[in-house]
Design a protein around this motif. Structure first.
Motif, mmCIF file in Angstrom:
data_model
loop_
_atom_site.group_PDB
_atom_site.id
_atom_site.type_symbol
_atom_site.label_atom_id
_atom_site.label_comp_id
_atom_site.label_asym_id
_atom_site.label_seq_id
_atom_site.Cartn_x
_atom_site.Cartn_y
_atom_site.Cartn_z
ATOM 1 N N TRP A 60 0.852 -1.185 0.000
ATOM 2 C CA TRP A 60 0.000 0.000 0.000
ATOM 3 C C TRP A 60 0.889 1.236 0.000
ATOM 4 O O TRP A 60 2.059 1.163 0.366
ATOM 5 N N PRO A 61 0.375 2.413 -0.405
ATOM 6 C CA PRO A 61 1.212 3.616 -0.522
ATOM 7 C C PRO A 61 1.784 4.060 0.824
ATOM 8 O O PRO A 61 1.061 4.183 1.817
ATOM 9 N N ASP A 62 3.082 4.316 0.829
ATOM 10 C CA ASP A 62 3.800 4.680 2.044
ATOM 11 C C ASP A 62 3.381 6.056 2.556
ATOM 12 O O ASP A 62 3.338 7.031 1.799
ATOM 13 N N ASN A 63 3.081 6.106 3.868
ATOM 14 C CA ASN A 63 2.654 7.346 4.515
ATOM 15 C C ASN A 63 1.442 7.983 3.845
ATOM 16 O O ASN A 63 1.223 9.195 3.948
ATOM 17 N N LYS A 64 0.655 7.136 3.188
ATOM 18 C CA LYS A 64 -0.575 7.607 2.542
ATOM 19 C C LYS A 64 -1.728 6.629 2.770
ATOM 20 O O LYS A 64 -2.673 6.586 1.982
ATOM 21 N N LEU A 65 -1.647 5.835 3.824
ATOM 22 C CA LEU A 65 -2.739 4.884 4.056
ATOM 23 C C LEU A 65 -4.067 5.599 4.301
ATOM 24 O O LEU A 65 -5.129 5.011 4.107
ATOM 25 N N ASP A 66 -3.996 6.866 4.695
ATOM 26 C CA ASP A 66 -5.231 7.624 4.885
ATOM 27 C C ASP A 66 -5.877 7.990 3.548
ATOM 28 O O ASP A 66 -7.022 8.461 3.521
ATOM 29 N N SER A 67 -5.172 7.746 2.437
ATOM 30 C CA SER A 67 -5.737 7.998 1.105
ATOM 31 C C SER A 67 -6.472 6.775 0.561
ATOM 32 O O SER A 67 -7.076 6.838 -0.506
ATOM 33 N N VAL A 68 -6.402 5.679 1.294
ATOM 34 C CA VAL A 68 -7.018 4.422 0.873
ATOM 35 C C VAL A 68 -8.255 4.177 1.730
ATOM 36 O O VAL A 68 -8.196 4.339 2.958
ATOM 37 N N PRO A 69 -9.385 3.806 1.155
ATOM 38 C CA PRO A 69 -10.546 3.475 1.978
ATOM 39 C C PRO A 69 -10.189 2.388 2.999
ATOM 40 O O PRO A 69 -9.553 1.382 2.646
ATOM 41 N N LEU A 70 -10.571 2.600 4.244
ATOM 42 C CA LEU A 70 -10.238 1.640 5.298
ATOM 43 C C LEU A 70 -10.727 0.243 4.943
ATOM 44 O O LEU A 70 -10.038 -0.754 5.208
ATOM 45 N N LEU A 71 -11.879 0.150 4.319
ATOM 46 C CA LEU A 71 -12.414 -1.158 3.945
ATOM 47 C C LEU A 71 -11.450 -1.910 3.045
ATOM 48 O O LEU A 71 -11.274 -3.128 3.188
ATOM 49 N N ASP A 72 -10.802 -1.199 2.119
ATOM 50 C CA ASP A 72 -9.853 -1.852 1.221
ATOM 51 C C ASP A 72 -8.662 -2.396 1.986
ATOM 52 O O ASP A 72 -8.170 -3.498 1.704
ATOM 53 N N VAL A 73 -8.182 -1.622 2.944
ATOM 54 C CA VAL A 73 -7.048 -2.077 3.760
ATOM 55 C C VAL A 73 -7.454 -3.303 4.566
ATOM 56 O O VAL A 73 -6.728 -4.306 4.626
ATOM 57 N N HIS A 81 0.448 -2.115 15.858
ATOM 58 C CA HIS A 81 0.786 -0.777 16.315
ATOM 59 C C HIS A 81 -0.162 -0.253 17.394
ATOM 60 O O HIS A 81 -1.298 -0.705 17.530
ATOM 61 N N PHE A 82 0.308 0.771 18.088
ATOM 62 C CA PHE A 82 -0.497 1.568 19.012
ATOM 63 C C PHE A 82 -1.353 2.529 18.195
ATOM 64 O O PHE A 82 -0.857 3.216 17.300
ATOM 65 N N SER A 83 -2.623 2.591 18.507
ATOM 66 C CA SER A 83 -3.558 3.386 17.700
ATOM 67 C C SER A 83 -3.340 4.889 17.832
ATOM 68 O O SER A 83 -3.885 5.663 17.040
ATOM 69 N N GLY A 84 -2.546 5.310 18.805
ATOM 70 C CA GLY A 84 -2.320 6.741 18.989
ATOM 71 C C GLY A 84 -1.013 7.245 18.432
ATOM 72 O O GLY A 84 -0.645 8.400 18.658
ATOM 73 N N ASP A 85 -0.275 6.417 17.691
ATOM 74 C CA ASP A 85 1.025 6.833 17.161
ATOM 75 C C ASP A 85 0.912 8.101 16.317
ATOM 76 O O ASP A 85 -0.132 8.364 15.694
ATOM 77 N N LEU A 86 2.006 8.856 16.254
ATOM 78 C CA LEU A 86 2.039 10.049 15.418
ATOM 79 C C LEU A 86 1.926 9.687 13.943
ATOM 80 O O LEU A 86 1.258 10.381 13.168
ATOM 81 N N ASN A 87 2.564 8.612 13.526
ATOM 82 C CA ASN A 87 2.581 8.211 12.123
ATOM 83 C C ASN A 87 1.199 7.732 11.690
ATOM 84 O O ASN A 87 0.619 6.828 12.298
ATOM 85 N N ILE A 88 0.678 8.328 10.619
ATOM 86 C CA ILE A 88 -0.676 8.002 10.166
ATOM 87 C C ILE A 88 -0.799 6.547 9.742
ATOM 88 O O ILE A 88 -1.819 5.901 9.991
ATOM 89 N N ASP A 89 0.235 5.993 9.102
ATOM 90 C CA ASP A 89 0.173 4.592 8.678
ATOM 91 C C ASP A 89 0.071 3.662 9.881
ATOM 92 O O ASP A 89 -0.616 2.639 9.824
ATOM 93 N N HIS A 90 0.749 4.000 10.974
ATOM 94 C CA HIS A 90 0.669 3.184 12.182
ATOM 95 C C HIS A 90 -0.760 3.169 12.713
ATOM 96 O O HIS A 90 -1.290 2.119 13.104
ATOM 97 N N ARG A 91 -1.369 4.348 12.759
ATOM 98 C CA ARG A 91 -2.720 4.439 13.315
ATOM 99 C C ARG A 91 -3.722 3.644 12.476
ATOM 100 O O ARG A 91 -4.571 2.933 13.016
#
Length: 223
Positions: A74-87, A106-116
């Motif tokens: 999946w796109p690096d540091n852009k998981l927020d650009s992908v519908p969650l359902l697809d992930v 991962h911890f759901s509160g991480d700074l990194n969007i891909d981690h969350r």
């Protein structure tokens, strides 16, 4: 009886930083450990070298004795650009096939969007529906230096510790293939600080070195 363990990480290096010592413990006693990476950790960079990062992931996995490495790209540091359902739907076939007894992510509160998003996708894919994932006993979240402690809204509060006094050096060896991701101390993501964090987590529970986790779900299965 051996366990089937699945580590779901956003990027190659998160698995070693977050739970490398714990993985080494699992493989030392004969557990089968599989690691799944959602993104490549490189594509968002100006000079991306995806093949290098994948090679590093395989060398790190070899050092830890990991059985299977799954790359979803999946796109690096852009998981927020992908519908969650697809992930979620990209995770489900692998989780269902492996039917793990333990999952680390991962911890759901991480700074990194891909981690969350990885954490959210795992919990969604593992929603407790009757008859699903019959072997699953525990889901735990790990901390990743230079993301977890930089969280803006949530605090990582561990409630589960694993003694890695005998496997800390294995953890360090598994991070070495990712050396280009490391920084000089006092940067939080430095070899020195990895040891310091393991020492702090260990001292918190009376052992020399430990990795700390947040237990997200625990189920005692009927026999």
């Amino acid at each position: 009886m051996s366990e089937t363990v699945l580590v779901v990480a956003a990027h190659p290096d998160d698995e070693a930083l977050g739970c490398g010592g714990t993985i080494a413990r699992h493989t030392a006693i004969g557990d089968q450990v599989h690691v799944l990476f959602l993104a490549d950790g490189e594509a968002a960079r100006e000079k991306a070298d995806i093949s290098y990062r994948r090679d590093a992931a395989n060398r790190s996995a070899d050092a830890l004795g990991i059985s299977e490495r799954i790359f979803l790209d999946w796109p690096d540091n852009k998981l927020d650009s992908v519908p969650l359902l697809d992930v979620v739907q990209s995770l489900e076939p692998h989780i269902n096939r492996l039917n793990p007894s333990i999952i680390y992510t991962h911890f759901s509160g991480d700074l990194n969007i891909d981690h969350r998003i990885t954490a959210q996708a795992v919990m969604t894919a593992c929603r407790p529906q009757p008859g699903s994932l019959p072997a699953l006993k525990r889901i735990l979240s790990f901390e990743v230096l230079s993301s977890t402690e930089w969280s803006m809204n949530e605090t990582f509060v561990p409630n589960y510790w694993i003694d890695i006094s005998d496997t800390l050096e294995k953890k360090i060896s598994s991070i070495a293939p990712y050396d280009s991701e490391m920084r000089d101390y006092p940067h939080t993501r430095s070899y020195h600080n990895i040891r310091q964090l393991a020492g702090l987590r260990g001292a918190s529970v009376g052992v020399e070195y430990a990795e700390a986790f947040m237990l997200l779900r625990a189920v005692e299965k009927a026999v």
